[in-house]
Design a protein around this motif. Structure first.
Motif, PDB file in Angstrom:
ATOM      1  N   HIS A  31      45.135  49.908  42.810  1.00 17.52           N
ATOM      2  CA  HIS A  31      45.351  51.269  42.719  1.00 17.52           C
ATOM      3  C   HIS A  31      44.135  51.962  41.997  1.00 17.52           C
ATOM      4  O   HIS A  31      43.333  51.077  41.232  1.00 17.52           O
ATOM      5  N   ARG A  32      43.968  53.234  42.277  1.00 18.19           N
ATOM      6  CA  ARG A  32      42.957  53.967  41.697  1.00 18.19           C
ATOM      7  C   ARG A  32      43.052  53.553  40.261  1.00 18.19           C
ATOM      8  O   ARG A  32      43.895  53.684  39.260  1.00 18.19           O
ATOM      9  N   GLY A  33      41.630  53.340  39.566  1.00 15.69           N
ATOM     10  CA  GLY A  33      41.705  53.079  38.359  1.00 15.69           C
ATOM     11  C   GLY A  33      41.957  51.660  37.771  1.00 15.69           C
ATOM     12  O   GLY A  33      41.676  51.293  36.314  1.00 15.69           O
ATOM     13  N   ASP A  34      42.090  50.794  38.610  1.00 16.78           N
ATOM     14  CA  ASP A  34      42.482  49.397  38.007  1.00 16.78           C
ATOM     15  C   ASP A  34      41.323  48.911  37.796  1.00 16.78           C
ATOM     16  O   ASP A  34      39.958  49.291  38.214  1.00 16.78           O
ATOM     17  N   LEU A  47      37.580  53.453  42.332  1.00 16.09           N
ATOM     18  CA  LEU A  47      37.349  52.385  41.603  1.00 16.09           C
ATOM     19  C   LEU A  47      35.698  52.447  41.007  1.00 16.09           C
ATOM     20  O   LEU A  47      34.991  52.542  41.874  1.00 16.09           O
ATOM     21  N   CYS A  48      35.740  52.314  39.708  1.00 17.65           N
ATOM     22  CA  CYS A  48      34.013  51.859  39.551  1.00 17.65           C
ATOM     23  C   CYS A  48      33.918  50.534  39.246  1.00 17.65           C
ATOM     24  O   CYS A  48      34.623  49.740  38.809  1.00 17.65           O
ATOM     25  N   LEU A  49      32.610  50.162  39.878  1.00 19.61           N
ATOM     26  CA  LEU A  49      32.254  48.585  39.946  1.00 19.61           C
ATOM     27  C   LEU A  49      31.078  48.325  39.017  1.00 19.61           C
ATOM     28  O   LEU A  49      30.285  48.973  38.924  1.00 19.61           O
ATOM     29  N   GLU A  50      31.458  47.084  38.381  1.00 20.27           N
ATOM     30  CA  GLU A  50      30.090  46.833  37.312  1.00 20.27           C
ATOM     31  C   GLU A  50      28.915  46.681  38.153  1.00 20.27           C
ATOM     32  O   GLU A  50      27.849  47.011  37.471  1.00 20.27           O
ATOM     33  N   GLU A  51      29.012  45.968  39.120  1.00 28.13           N
ATOM     34  CA  GLU A  51      27.752  45.457  40.093  1.00 28.13           C
ATOM     35  C   GLU A  51      28.125  46.129  41.484  1.00 28.13           C
ATOM     36  O   GLU A  51      29.033  45.948  42.030  1.00 28.13           O
ATOM     37  N   THR A  63      34.119  43.219  40.267  1.00 24.73           N
ATOM     38  CA  THR A  63      34.511  43.663  39.111  1.00 24.73           C
ATOM     39  C   THR A  63      34.764  44.916  38.942  1.00 24.73           C
ATOM     40  O   THR A  63      33.904  45.559  38.831  1.00 24.73           O
ATOM     41  N   ALA A  64      35.931  45.540  38.783  1.00 26.57           N
ATOM     42  CA  ALA A  64      36.119  46.797  38.438  1.00 26.57           C
ATOM     43  C   ALA A  64      36.234  47.230  37.281  1.00 26.57           C
ATOM     44  O   ALA A  64      36.886  46.490  36.259  1.00 26.57           O
TER      45      ALA A  64
END
Length: 157
Positions: A31-34, A47-51, A63-64
């Motif tokens: 889901h968005r923001g997970d 989603l924003c991803l660490e890498e 990794t989100a």
């Protein structure tokens, strides 16, 4: 004796149901923001991803993180395919690239464009057979970002 065989059959059915539910959950989109570890098949827009994801045909896991935290990639759009049968790599690529190019051009502000690149994660014939029907547009940054390109509040960290 019949009761024992029936109990074994019922237990086997319960185990099979649990295994099927577990597999379906693993294939279910996020889901968005997970946040947390996700298999590539679960990744959706928002989603924003660490890498940034690994380059190549197999993305693996990502990794989100919360978009307020520094991150190096963001999923800014996705495209769901509705065909039952695999339409072919050329069709998938053409539709996904067209969709993502338009979306990325609209979302990336000029002041952040340097140092950003985008790519598409798209289903392959083998992931299609596993239920993957979503192409995802991913923007990666050389330098950490905070905020979200999709929401319009992204900035260099």
């Amino acid at each position: 004796m019949v009761g024992g065989a029936a109990a074994v059959a019922i237990a086997g059915g319960v185990i099979a149901d649990v295994a099927l539910e577990s597999r379906a959950a693993a294939l279910a989109p996020a889901h968005r923001g997970d946040t947390g570890g996700l298999g590539s098949i679960a990744v959706v827009a928002g989603l924003c991803l660490e890498e940034p994801p690994a380059a190549g045909p197999s993305v693996g896991r990502v990794t989100a993180v919360a978009c307020a935290a520094p991150h190096l990639a963001e999923t800014v759009a996705d495209l769901a395919f509705t065909e039952d049968a695999w339409p072919g790599a050329d069709v998938i690529a053409e539709r996904a690239l067209e969709h993502c190019a338009a979306r990325v051009a609209r979302l990336v502000p000029d002041h952040l464009a340097d140092g950003l690149e985008w790519r598409v994660w798209a289903p392959s014939a083998s992931t299609w057979d596993a239920g993957d029907r979503r192409a995802v547009c991913v923007v990666a940054s050389e330098d950490p970002l905070v905020g979200s390109l999709e929401r319009g509040d992204a900035a260099r960290a």
